[in-house]
Write an enzyme that holds these catalytic residues in place. Structure first.
Site, mmCIF file in Angstrom:
data_model
loop_
_atom_site.group_PDB
_atom_site.id
_atom_site.type_symbol
_atom_site.label_atom_id
_atom_site.label_comp_id
_atom_site.label_asym_id
_atom_site.label_seq_id
_atom_site.Cartn_x
_atom_site.Cartn_y
_atom_site.Cartn_z
ATOM 1 N N ASN A 9 0.890 -1.035 0.054
ATOM 2 C CA ASN A 9 0.108 0.017 -0.064
ATOM 3 C C ASN A 9 1.015 1.363 -0.118
ATOM 4 O O ASN A 9 1.463 1.526 0.892
ATOM 5 C CB ASN A 9 -0.782 -0.118 1.244
ATOM 6 C CG ASN A 9 -1.827 1.264 1.478
ATOM 7 O OD1 ASN A 9 -1.830 2.137 0.473
ATOM 8 N ND2 ASN A 9 -2.393 1.382 2.649
ATOM 9 N N LYS A 11 -0.015 4.303 -0.487
ATOM 10 C CA LYS A 11 -0.498 5.541 0.291
ATOM 11 C C LYS A 11 -0.125 6.537 -0.670
ATOM 12 O O LYS A 11 -0.254 6.509 -1.993
ATOM 13 C CB LYS A 11 -0.148 5.643 1.590
ATOM 14 C CG LYS A 11 -0.242 4.433 2.468
ATOM 15 C CD LYS A 11 0.061 4.589 3.920
ATOM 16 C CE LYS A 11 -0.295 3.259 4.705
ATOM 17 N NZ LYS A 11 -0.161 3.318 5.990
ATOM 18 N N HIS A 94 -9.785 1.110 4.621
ATOM 19 C CA HIS A 94 -8.516 1.438 5.391
ATOM 20 C C HIS A 94 -8.648 2.587 6.528
ATOM 21 O O HIS A 94 -9.293 3.182 6.473
ATOM 22 C CB HIS A 94 -7.238 1.930 4.575
ATOM 23 C CG HIS A 94 -5.913 2.083 5.066
ATOM 24 N ND1 HIS A 94 -5.461 2.999 5.974
ATOM 25 C CD2 HIS A 94 -4.888 1.068 4.976
ATOM 26 C CE1 HIS A 94 -4.335 2.687 6.381
ATOM 27 N NE2 HIS A 94 -3.920 1.556 5.676
ATOM 28 N N GLU A 96 -6.897 4.802 7.765
ATOM 29 C CA GLU A 96 -6.693 6.180 7.282
ATOM 30 C C GLU A 96 -8.025 6.725 6.679
ATOM 31 O O GLU A 96 -8.204 8.151 6.537
ATOM 32 C CB GLU A 96 -5.536 6.499 6.513
ATOM 33 C CG GLU A 96 -4.035 6.230 7.571
ATOM 34 C CD GLU A 96 -2.985 5.447 6.776
ATOM 35 O OE1 GLU A 96 -2.674 5.635 5.599
ATOM 36 O OE2 GLU A 96 -2.172 5.074 7.361
ATOM 37 N N GLU A 166 -5.615 -5.064 10.673
ATOM 38 C CA GLU A 166 -4.696 -3.943 10.874
ATOM 39 C C GLU A 166 -4.906 -3.130 11.929
ATOM 40 O O GLU A 166 -5.647 -2.170 12.081
ATOM 41 C CB GLU A 166 -4.598 -2.823 9.419
ATOM 42 C CG GLU A 166 -4.134 -3.608 8.225
ATOM 43 C CD GLU A 166 -3.584 -2.619 7.326
ATOM 44 O OE1 GLU A 166 -2.330 -2.611 6.984
ATOM 45 O OE2 GLU A 166 -4.106 -1.371 7.134
ATOM 46 N N GLY A 172 2.279 2.045 10.421
ATOM 47 C CA GLY A 172 3.378 3.257 10.301
ATOM 48 C C GLY A 172 4.012 3.538 11.969
ATOM 49 O O GLY A 172 4.860 4.546 12.162
ATOM 50 N N SER A 211 3.500 -2.261 10.198
ATOM 51 C CA SER A 211 4.683 -2.228 10.436
ATOM 52 C C SER A 211 5.487 -3.629 10.000
ATOM 53 O O SER A 211 6.453 -4.085 10.690
ATOM 54 C CB SER A 211 4.840 -1.878 11.816
ATOM 55 O OG SER A 211 4.775 -0.647 12.274
ATOM 56 N N GLY A 232 2.635 -0.787 4.214
ATOM 57 C CA GLY A 232 2.997 0.309 3.745
ATOM 58 C C GLY A 232 4.242 0.761 3.613
ATOM 59 O O GLY A 232 4.894 0.459 2.599
HETATM 60 P P1 PGA Z 1 2.705 0.332 7.533
HETATM 61 O O1 PGA Z 1 1.205 0.379 6.871
HETATM 62 O O2 PGA Z 1 3.364 -1.101 7.063
HETATM 63 O O3 PGA Z 1 3.802 1.399 7.314
HETATM 64 O O4 PGA Z 1 2.510 0.040 9.079
HETATM 65 C C1 PGA Z 1 0.407 -0.551 6.714
HETATM 66 C C2 PGA Z 1 -1.000 -0.061 6.036
HETATM 67 O O5 PGA Z 1 -1.299 1.014 6.472
HETATM 68 O O6 PGA Z 1 -1.524 -0.753 5.512
#
Ligand code: PGA
Length: 249
Positions: A9, A11, A94, A96, A166, A172, A211, A232
């Site tokens: 992803n 983003k 998601h 976000e 998630e 993140g 992460s 991500g």
């Molecule tokens: P991350 O994001 O791997 O940077 O933690 C995962 C995601 O938001 O899908």
């Protein structure tokens, strides 16, 4: 056997040139065919991404879409538009999107339906916040999000659904759920789907996200129920995404 998925992803990262260079590099690599590699660039670069991978096994996913096919919805992208350029997957719900763009469970459900109606596979994200977990409400939150999200789906659609668990506090942040905790929530999600849809829930692929990186991917993939990862930050570096896809090698 559920084929594992590693989905990147991106983003709101990677411009046109970076996208092209990344995918050309990826195409020249020996990627493990036992793993499904999915890249989800920003909407503006879906077309070039889809074109570049068309003769390969790499799949392209969108990060969001609206649920109507067309109309007065300024700034939105429709499922038919995604399908027309060969998009196979779409990330929906998601955290976000839920947090910054006020996406409701009802809207996520409509989008999941619209994706299936256009033969696009949803990667349906669920996850609890840190406070919800601390207060012991994590399973309740997940149950609510799952039941709202899959409302109205048929058995065939459940088989083709991809769920991404998630935990919001792990996205993140560099701190992951333990592989055991992640696995226990993933198997809980499968139990929920089994209660609602019977044995076809055995075919639903359920990913962990938050992460994940090449250093910890095996811990998650060694678990009994985790079918892959939504990644991500670690999907933005070419070497790291390749190593994630090749985690079995
Ligand atoms: P991350 O994001 O791997 O940077 O933690 C995962 C995601 O938001 O899908």
């Amino acid at each position: 056997m559920r084929k594992p998925i590693i989905a990147g992803n991106w983003k709101m990262n990677m411009d046109y040139n970076e996208t092209e260079e990344f995918i050309r590099n990826l195409l020249s690599e020996d990627l493990d065919p036992r793993v499904e590699a999915v890249l989800c660039p920003p909407t503006i670069n879906l077309d070039i991404a889809s074109d570049l991978v068309k003769d390969s096994e790499i799949k392209i996913g969108a990060q969001n879409m609206f649920y109507e096919d067309s109309g007065a919805f300024t700034g939105e992208t429709s499922p038919t538009m995604l399908k027309a350029i060969g998009i196979d997957y779409v990330i929906l719900g998601h955290s976000e999107r839920r947090e910054y763009f006020c996406e409701s469970d009802e809207a996520v459900n409509k989008k999941i339906m619209a994706a299936f109606n256009n033969n696009i596979r949803p990667i349906f994200c669920v996850g609890e916040t840190f406070d919800e977990r601390k207060e012991g409400r994590d399973r309740g939150v997940i149950k609510f999000q799952i039941s709202k999200g899959v409302n109205g789906l048929n058995q065939d659609q459940i088989k083709n659904l991809v769920v991404a668990y998630e935990p919001v506090w792990a996205i993140g942040t560099g701190s992951t759920a333990s592989a055991e905790d992640a696995n226990s929530m993933v198997s809980y999600i499968r139990d929920l789907l089994r209660e609602m849809y019977g044995s076809c829930a055995e075919e639903t692929r359920i990913l962990y996200g938050g992460s994940v990186n090449p250093g910890n991917i095996r811990d998650f993939m060694d678990q009994s129920d985790i079918d892959g990862a939504l990644v991500g930050g670690a999907s933005l570096k070419f070497d790291s995404f390749r190593d994630l896809v090749n985690f079995k090698k």
